[in-house]
Design a protein around this motif. Structure first.
Motif, short mmCIF file in Angstrom:
data_model
loop_
_atom_site.label_atom_id
_atom_site.label_comp_id
_atom_site.label_asym_id
_atom_site.label_seq_id
_atom_site.Cartn_x
_atom_site.Cartn_y
_atom_site.Cartn_z
N ARG A 126 0.85 -1.19 0.00
CA ARG A 126 0.00 0.00 0.00
C ARG A 126 0.89 1.24 0.00
O ARG A 126 1.90 1.28 0.70
CB ARG A 126 -0.90 0.00 1.23
N PRO A 127 0.52 2.26 -0.74
CA PRO A 127 1.36 3.45 -0.81
C PRO A 127 1.27 4.31 0.46
O PRO A 127 0.21 4.44 1.06
CB PRO A 127 0.81 4.21 -2.02
N TRP A 128 2.41 4.90 0.83
CA TRP A 128 2.50 5.82 1.96
C TRP A 128 3.05 7.14 1.43
O TRP A 128 3.80 7.17 0.47
CB TRP A 128 3.44 5.27 3.03
N ILE A 129 2.66 8.24 2.09
CA ILE A 129 3.15 9.56 1.68
C ILE A 129 3.67 10.32 2.89
O ILE A 129 3.26 10.05 4.03
CB ILE A 129 2.06 10.38 0.96
N TRP A 130 4.57 11.26 2.65
CA TRP A 130 5.12 12.13 3.68
C TRP A 130 4.22 13.36 3.73
O TRP A 130 4.24 14.19 2.84
CB TRP A 130 6.55 12.50 3.29
N ALA A 131 3.37 13.45 4.76
CA ALA A 131 2.32 14.46 4.77
C ALA A 131 2.46 15.42 5.95
O ALA A 131 2.89 15.02 7.03
CB ALA A 131 0.96 13.77 4.84
N PRO A 132 2.06 16.67 5.76
CA PRO A 132 2.09 17.63 6.86
C PRO A 132 0.91 17.41 7.80
O PRO A 132 -0.14 16.90 7.41
CB PRO A 132 1.98 18.98 6.16
N PHE A 133 1.07 17.79 9.06
CA PHE A 133 -0.04 17.74 10.01
C PHE A 133 0.16 18.80 11.09
O PHE A 133 1.26 19.26 11.33
CB PHE A 133 -0.17 16.35 10.64
N THR A 134 -0.94 19.18 11.71
CA THR A 134 -0.92 20.05 12.87
C THR A 134 -1.63 19.32 13.98
O THR A 134 -2.36 18.35 13.74
CB THR A 134 -1.63 21.40 12.61
N SER A 135 -1.42 19.77 15.19
CA SER A 135 -2.05 19.13 16.34
C SER A 135 -2.91 20.13 17.08
O SER A 135 -2.48 21.25 17.35
CB SER A 135 -0.99 18.57 17.28
N SER A 136 -4.12 19.73 17.42
CA SER A 136 -5.02 20.61 18.16
C SER A 136 -4.52 20.86 19.57
O SER A 136 -4.97 21.80 20.23
CB SER A 136 -6.43 20.02 18.20
N SER A 137 -3.60 20.04 20.05
CA SER A 137 -3.08 20.23 21.40
C SER A 137 -2.01 21.32 21.46
O SER A 137 -1.62 21.74 22.54
CB SER A 137 -2.51 18.92 21.94
N ARG A 138 -1.58 21.81 20.32
CA ARG A 138 -0.57 22.89 20.30
C ARG A 138 -1.25 24.20 19.96
O ARG A 138 -2.10 24.26 19.08
CB ARG A 138 0.52 22.58 19.27
N THR A 139 -0.82 25.24 20.64
CA THR A 139 -1.42 26.56 20.40
C THR A 139 -0.57 27.42 19.48
O THR A 139 -1.02 28.49 19.07
CB THR A 139 -1.60 27.30 21.74
N ASP A 140 0.62 26.97 19.12
CA ASP A 140 1.51 27.79 18.29
C ASP A 140 1.33 27.54 16.79
O ASP A 140 1.97 28.19 15.98
CB ASP A 140 2.96 27.57 18.68
N GLY A 141 0.47 26.61 16.41
CA GLY A 141 0.21 26.36 14.99
C GLY A 141 1.37 25.72 14.26
O GLY A 141 1.46 25.82 13.03
N ALA A 142 2.27 25.05 14.97
CA ALA A 142 3.44 24.43 14.34
C ALA A 142 3.01 23.36 13.33
O ALA A 142 2.03 22.65 13.53
CB ALA A 142 4.33 23.81 15.41
N LEU A 143 3.75 23.27 12.24
CA LEU A 143 3.48 22.29 11.20
C LEU A 143 4.56 21.23 11.23
O LEU A 143 5.75 21.54 11.20
CB LEU A 143 3.47 22.98 9.82
N PHE A 144 4.14 19.97 11.32
CA PHE A 144 5.06 18.84 11.37
C PHE A 144 4.75 17.91 10.20
O PHE A 144 3.73 18.05 9.54
CB PHE A 144 4.91 18.08 12.69
N TYR A 145 5.61 16.93 9.99
CA TYR A 145 5.41 15.95 8.93
C TYR A 145 5.56 14.55 9.49
O TYR A 145 6.33 14.32 10.43
CB TYR A 145 6.44 16.15 7.81
N HIS A 146 4.82 13.61 8.90
CA HIS A 146 4.99 12.20 9.23
C HIS A 146 4.46 11.35 8.08
O HIS A 146 3.82 11.83 7.17
CB HIS A 146 4.30 11.85 10.55
N TRP A 147 4.78 10.04 8.14
CA TRP A 147 4.34 9.11 7.10
C TRP A 147 2.92 8.66 7.40
O TRP A 147 2.61 8.27 8.52
CB TRP A 147 5.26 7.90 7.05
N VAL A 148 2.05 8.73 6.39
CA VAL A 148 0.67 8.24 6.52
C VAL A 148 0.32 7.47 5.25
O VAL A 148 0.95 7.66 4.20
CB VAL A 148 -0.35 9.38 6.73
N ARG A 149 -0.67 6.63 5.35
CA ARG A 149 -1.12 5.92 4.15
C ARG A 149 -1.74 6.91 3.18
O ARG A 149 -2.43 7.85 3.57
CB ARG A 149 -2.15 4.86 4.53
#
Length: 146
Positions: free
Chosen positions: A40-63
């Motif tokens: 199954r293909p995976w991609i390197w995707a950006p994400f944010t977390s509702s638990s952070r108030t600074d709006g930081a953008l992170f990346y991780h592997w997701v399907r």
């Protein structure tokens, strides 16, 4: 049997002596997976977390083709409501508490000590081992150990 499946390849011999693989099953953990299907293909995707108030953008592997509305581990970021007490609560419940100093002497628990303890509880979110260590260091208490 299942042991044979994990290492066995289904093959047929052709007249020329060559072997063609039709299906291969591989055991991963306690599951059997067909090695003939594409991964199954995976991609390197950006994400944010509702638990952070600074709006930081992170990346991780997701399907690929899977949407995550929020970071899955944001639900574990739990914060306590601020711990407070009134003067009436202090006077009726805390003021008359006796506290040993480890040397046999007894002293009264003070409002300043209560304020320090409440602040440490807020900062370290009720992690009692840390609170105890920080409180002892800040207040200068040295208890005897057995």
């Amino acid at each position: 049997t299942s042991k044979e499946k994990s290492t066995k390849e289904s093959a047929t011999a052709t007249g020329s002596g060559s072997v063609s693989t039709t299906n291969r099953v591989v055991k991963i953990g306690n599951r059997f997976v067909s090695a003939s299907k594409p991964a199954r293909p995976w991609i390197w995707a950006p994400f944010t977390s509702s638990s952070r108030t600074d709006g930081a953008l992170f990346y991780h592997w997701v399907r690929a083709n899977v949407e995550y509305p929020d970071y899955p581990y944001a639900r574990f970021d739990i914060h306590l409501d601020p711990l407070t007490y009134t003067t009436e609560e202090y006077n009726s419940w805390i003021q008359d508490l006796d506290m040993g100093d480890g040397k046999g002497a007894v002293k009264k628990w003070t409002k300043g000590e209560t304020d320090v303890l409440m602040e440490l509880c807020r900062v370290y979110e009720l992690r009692w081992a840390v609170i105890y260590d920080k409180f002892i260091m800040r207040m200068g208490y040295h208890h005897k150990r057995n």
